[in-house]
Design a protein around this motif. Structure first.
Motif, PDB file in Angstrom:
ATOM      1  N   UNK A  76     -26.697 -47.261   1.077  1.00  9.50           N
ATOM      2  CA  UNK A  76     -25.363 -47.237   1.424  1.00  9.50           C
ATOM      3  C   UNK A  76     -25.629 -47.063   3.049  1.00  9.50           C
ATOM      4  N   UNK A  77     -25.410 -47.961   3.865  1.00  9.87           N
ATOM      5  CA  UNK A  77     -25.353 -47.685   5.308  1.00  9.87           C
ATOM      6  C   UNK A  77     -24.429 -46.355   5.656  1.00  9.87           C
ATOM      7  N   UNK A  78     -24.858 -45.806   6.812  1.00  7.10           N
ATOM      8  CA  UNK A  78     -23.874 -44.506   7.225  1.00  7.10           C
ATOM      9  C   UNK A  78     -22.584 -44.979   7.918  1.00  7.10           C
ATOM     10  N   UNK A  79     -21.462 -44.355   7.924  1.00 10.97           N
ATOM     11  CA  UNK A  79     -20.499 -44.810   8.415  1.00 10.97           C
ATOM     12  C   UNK A  79     -20.572 -44.833  10.089  1.00 10.97           C
ATOM     13  N   UNK A  80     -19.958 -45.830  10.660  1.00  4.58           N
ATOM     14  CA  UNK A  80     -20.157 -46.016  12.161  1.00  4.58           C
ATOM     15  C   UNK A  80     -18.725 -46.071  12.853  1.00  4.58           C
ATOM     16  N   UNK A  81     -18.522 -45.254  13.886  1.00  4.62           N
ATOM     17  CA  UNK A  81     -17.198 -45.360  14.332  1.00  4.62           C
ATOM     18  C   UNK A  81     -16.897 -46.557  15.481  1.00  4.62           C
ATOM     19  N   UNK A  82     -18.125 -46.991  15.752  1.00  7.20           N
ATOM     20  CA  UNK A  82     -18.210 -48.221  16.587  1.00  7.20           C
ATOM     21  C   UNK A  82     -18.995 -47.874  17.942  1.00  7.20           C
ATOM     22  N   UNK A  86     -21.193 -52.354  22.824  1.00 10.37           N
ATOM     23  CA  UNK A  86     -21.127 -53.560  22.084  1.00 10.37           C
ATOM     24  C   UNK A  86     -19.779 -54.366  22.228  1.00 10.37           C
ATOM     25  N   UNK A  87     -18.921 -53.279  21.971  1.00  7.93           N
ATOM     26  CA  UNK A  87     -17.361 -53.718  22.019  1.00  7.93           C
ATOM     27  C   UNK A  87     -17.114 -54.223  23.335  1.00  7.93           C
ATOM     28  N   UNK A  88     -17.484 -53.664  24.468  1.00  7.75           N
ATOM     29  CA  UNK A  88     -17.212 -53.934  26.016  1.00  7.75           C
ATOM     30  C   UNK A  88     -18.109 -55.380  26.166  1.00  7.75           C
TER      31      UNK A  88
END
Length: 338
Positions: A76-82, A86-88
């Motif tokens: 189960x991959x760890x939870x990422x907030x972002x 990358x978004x930029x």
């Protein structure tokens, strides 16, 4: 069953079809305006291919790197907030691409709307190109001649086409010399072209204007200055005058072949709107907002395409249209009950 067979067949067919791209006329320019447009098209295609390459490469990397395997069953991959970087990045890159293509498009549009670079010191030759169902009339005011369904001009000489229509909107296009421009009934539009190669080029109407528009083609011939001068002399010596009756007959005829006249229709049927020094100098025929009276009268000669058959509703009047609209909820209920 080998599932890779159809995929291989697709790639082989694409490679076989690619050599055919050389025959696309817009990518085989014979003038500076067409070259500018061709370069812009190729640049846009390369930009698109670059975007697709990046997307497909990332897609393959994600499929390979993060595919399900026996070694990571139950992982189960760890939870990422972002990730702000990358978004930029994936927001900024599309903005940059669109801005880049927008600047290129604006510069290209401005370039093809004017006399091409390297020819601005020459006086453009003016040719009026008017359309009618379904033919093209070319008037040479400086030479005093007119042709139908073909146009001649000197090589390496800027030509200013002044476009208008006696019928529906048409689109004047010589793909190997430049882009298309609309010819309309109540105004004159302008298109600047130069041919740098002698030869015959296909021109046509690319705007659907009725059932005969597919045959609305003409030949644009670029010739040497000497050949052009000799052609003008031959036309003046052998071609008949274009009378008003003959011109009205041409307008009323749907399809005609190539014809040549030793005078133009501009004297008795000037183009709409402002029509320059080639018309009457006192502008006496330029009082109408949507073109001169002669043009309006000749424009009405065109028969509008009639429907081939009536609809079943054409002969059945609707009695509800003549009844008054309900003015209250009670009246509306009564109206609906009928």
């Amino acid at each position: 069953m080998n599932k890779k067979g159809p995929l291989y067949a697709l790639f082989i067919s694409l490679f076989l079809l690619l050599p055919g791209c050389s025959s696309i006329t817009v990518l085989n320019p014979k003038g500076p305006a067409a070259k500018t447009l061709s370069d812009t098209i190729i640049l846009s295609i390369l930009t698109m291919l670059g975007v697709l390459a990046v997307v497909y490469i990332l897609y393959i990397i994600m499929l390979v790197k993060y595919r399900a395997k026996k070694s990571n069953e139950g992982y189960i991959p760890p939870h990422e907030e972002g990730n702000i970087w990358l978004e930029t990045t994936w927001i900024a890159i599309p903005i940059i691409i669109v801005a880049f293509l927008s600047v290129v498009t604006v510069k290209t549009t401005n370039a093809v709307e004017n006399v091409p670079e390297g020819y601005k010191d020459q006086k453009p030759m003016v040719i009026y190109a008017s359309s009618s169902n379904w033919k093209w009339h070319f008037s040479y005011p400086e030479e005093g001649i007119e042709t139908v369904n073909y146009v001649n001009f000197p090589v390496n000489r800027p030509v200013e086409f002044r476009l208008y229509s006696f019928g529906p909107i048409s689109s004047f296009w010589i793909p190997q010399l430049g882009g298309q421009k609309y010819a309309m009934s109540d105004m004159t539009t302008y298109l600047n072209l130069v041919s740098e190669t002698q030869g015959d080029f296909l021109g046509r109407n690319t705007n659907f204007s009725g059932k005969g528009y597919a045959q609305m083609e003409f030949t644009a011939r670029s010739m040497s200055a000497e050949e052009y001068d000799q052609w003008i002399k031959d036309v003046k010596a052998t071609a008949p005058k274009l009378t008003e009756d003959k011109f009205k007959s041409l307008l009323a005829t749907a399809h005609v072949g190539q014809e040549t006249f030793s005078s133009t229709h501009l004297s008795f049927s000037p183009p709409p709107g402002e029509h320059s020094e080639h018309m009457d100098m006192d502008h006496s025929n330029m009082e109408m907002d949507n073109g001169n009276m002669e043009h309006q009268e000749n424009k009405d000669i065109h028969p509008s395409p009639a429907p081939e058959k009536q609809s079943e509703f054409d002969s059945q009047p609707n009695p509800e249209l003549n009844s008054p609209l309900p003015s209250s909820p009670a009246a509306e209920a009564t109206h609906q009950s009928h």
